[in-house]
Design an enzyme around this catalytic site. Structure first.
Site, mmCIF file in Angstrom:
data_model
loop_
_atom_site.group_PDB
_atom_site.id
_atom_site.type_symbol
_atom_site.label_atom_id
_atom_site.label_comp_id
_atom_site.label_asym_id
_atom_site.label_seq_id
_atom_site.Cartn_x
_atom_site.Cartn_y
_atom_site.Cartn_z
ATOM 1 N N LYS A 78 -6.209 9.550 9.802
ATOM 2 C CA LYS A 78 -6.244 9.770 8.347
ATOM 3 C C LYS A 78 -6.551 11.222 7.951
ATOM 4 C CE LYS A 78 -7.564 5.056 7.069
ATOM 5 N NZ LYS A 78 -8.404 4.232 6.190
ATOM 6 N N ASP A 114 -7.368 3.628 -0.405
ATOM 7 C CA ASP A 114 -8.518 2.791 -0.025
ATOM 8 C C ASP A 114 -9.471 2.587 -1.209
ATOM 9 O OD1 ASP A 114 -7.795 2.295 2.617
ATOM 10 O OD2 ASP A 114 -8.705 4.152 3.333
#
Ligand code: ATR
Length: 296
Positions: A78, A114
């Site tokens: 990420k 997220d």
């Protein structure tokens, strides 16, 4: 790809989406996203790609070369993918992590869904909105960062970050305050108790309570929380953690982690394809996959 009942056919014009990670075999995203694409009868397929950290740059170059429309990015890539994309949306830039890449005609744009997924779950499943809320986040890792920054830019009243390693809580709280002007406090877990009476929403972002350690939970005395406080867990396996069971036993409302998982994936679909994702289908598939896992 055309859906004929449950049969899907790849053609020369089928679009490709996917997820990169290491490991990737246990990702629930392929089942969830393919079910959504099928339900919407979209000519796309969603593929898991196992990418070694040494090859992240080549994988992202490959995304352009193959014309892959969108990728989700999971552990441990990420942060690393940021060096290989063309543009990053503001919240993902604040978080310093990207979990979704959109290929806009050859230009790669990075997003982080997220925190957005958590907020959507909060709104749709618990009927809560961030403005004015006093938030306590347990944990100071990647998930706490994503949720913390997203809440900090959503007009919360105050953000308390409580972590086993207090230094990490202090550092994350200081960084969020510095970058967003949100009021924050960083504390060690032993100080958590004194902040519980002034908490409207408590969020566990640690792995405490996650399968196979289902008998563990963060040190939260639920009786110290206000009776209207919402207790959230981002752990989705098991679907109801020990923390949530204790909170429910105290009469508190609870929010399990499945919704965040589904809504972060749904947000990616929206970004790539501008569609309204079939949330119920996606949830049902994830629940089924988790049940299958627990039986194996
Ligand atoms: P994620 O990306 O899911 O947030 P992470 O970045 O590895 O995962 O962060 C894990 C978080 O869970 C950390 O806040 C970690 O606390 P430390 O910073 O002290 O390591 C927390 N955590 C993990 N196991 C824990 C345990 N047994 N007790 C308390 N906190 C724990």
């Amino acid at each position: 790809m055309v859906a004929y009942g449950s049969e899907r056919r790849l053609t020369g014009s089928t679009g490709v989406l996917g997820v990169i990670g290491d490991p990737i075999a246990h990702s629930l995203s392929p089942a969830m996203q393919n079910a959504a694409l099928e339900a919407l009868a979209l000519d796309y397929i969603y593929v898991p790609f196992h990418v070694n950290p040494l090859h992240v740059g080549e994988a992202i170059a490959g995304m352009k070369a193959f014309g892959i429309r969108g990728l989700n990015v999971t552990i441990p890539h990420k942060v690393a993918v940021i060096d290989h994309i063309d543009e990053i949306e503001p919240v993902a830039g604040l978080i310093g992590a990207v979990n979704t890449i959109s290929n806009e005609g050859g230009r790669l744009v990075g997003y982080n869904t997220d925190g957005r997924g958590f907020l959507q779950s909060l709104k749709e499943e618990a009927d809560r909105e961030p403005p004015g809320q006093r938030i306590t986040i347990i944990g100071a890792g990647g998930s706490a960062r994503a949720i913390g920054f997203q809440l900090a830019v959503s007009q919360v009243e105050r953000l308390v970050i409580a972590n086993r390693t207090r230094g990490k809580a202090l550092a994350l709280a200081a960084e969020i305050a510095d970058k967003t002007k949100c009021s924050t406090v960083g504390i060690g877990l032993h100080q958590l108790e004194s902040y519980l009476p002034a908490t409207d929403i408590l969020i566990n972002t640690t792995s405490l309570g996650m399968h196979p350690q289902v008998d563990t939970m963060p040190p939260v005395e639920c009786g110290k929380l206000p009776s209207s406080a919402l207790v959230c867990d981002i752990v989705y396996n098991p679907s109801e953690t020990l923390l949530l069971r204790k909170a429910a036993a105290c009469g508190l409302p609870t929010l399990p982690g499945l919704g965040m998982l589904v809504y972060q994936g749904a947000a990616a679909l929206e970004i790539w394809l501008q569609v309204k994702p079939p949330i119920d289908v996606m949830k049902a598939v994830v629940k089924q996959e988790l049940e299958n896992c627990s039986q194996n």
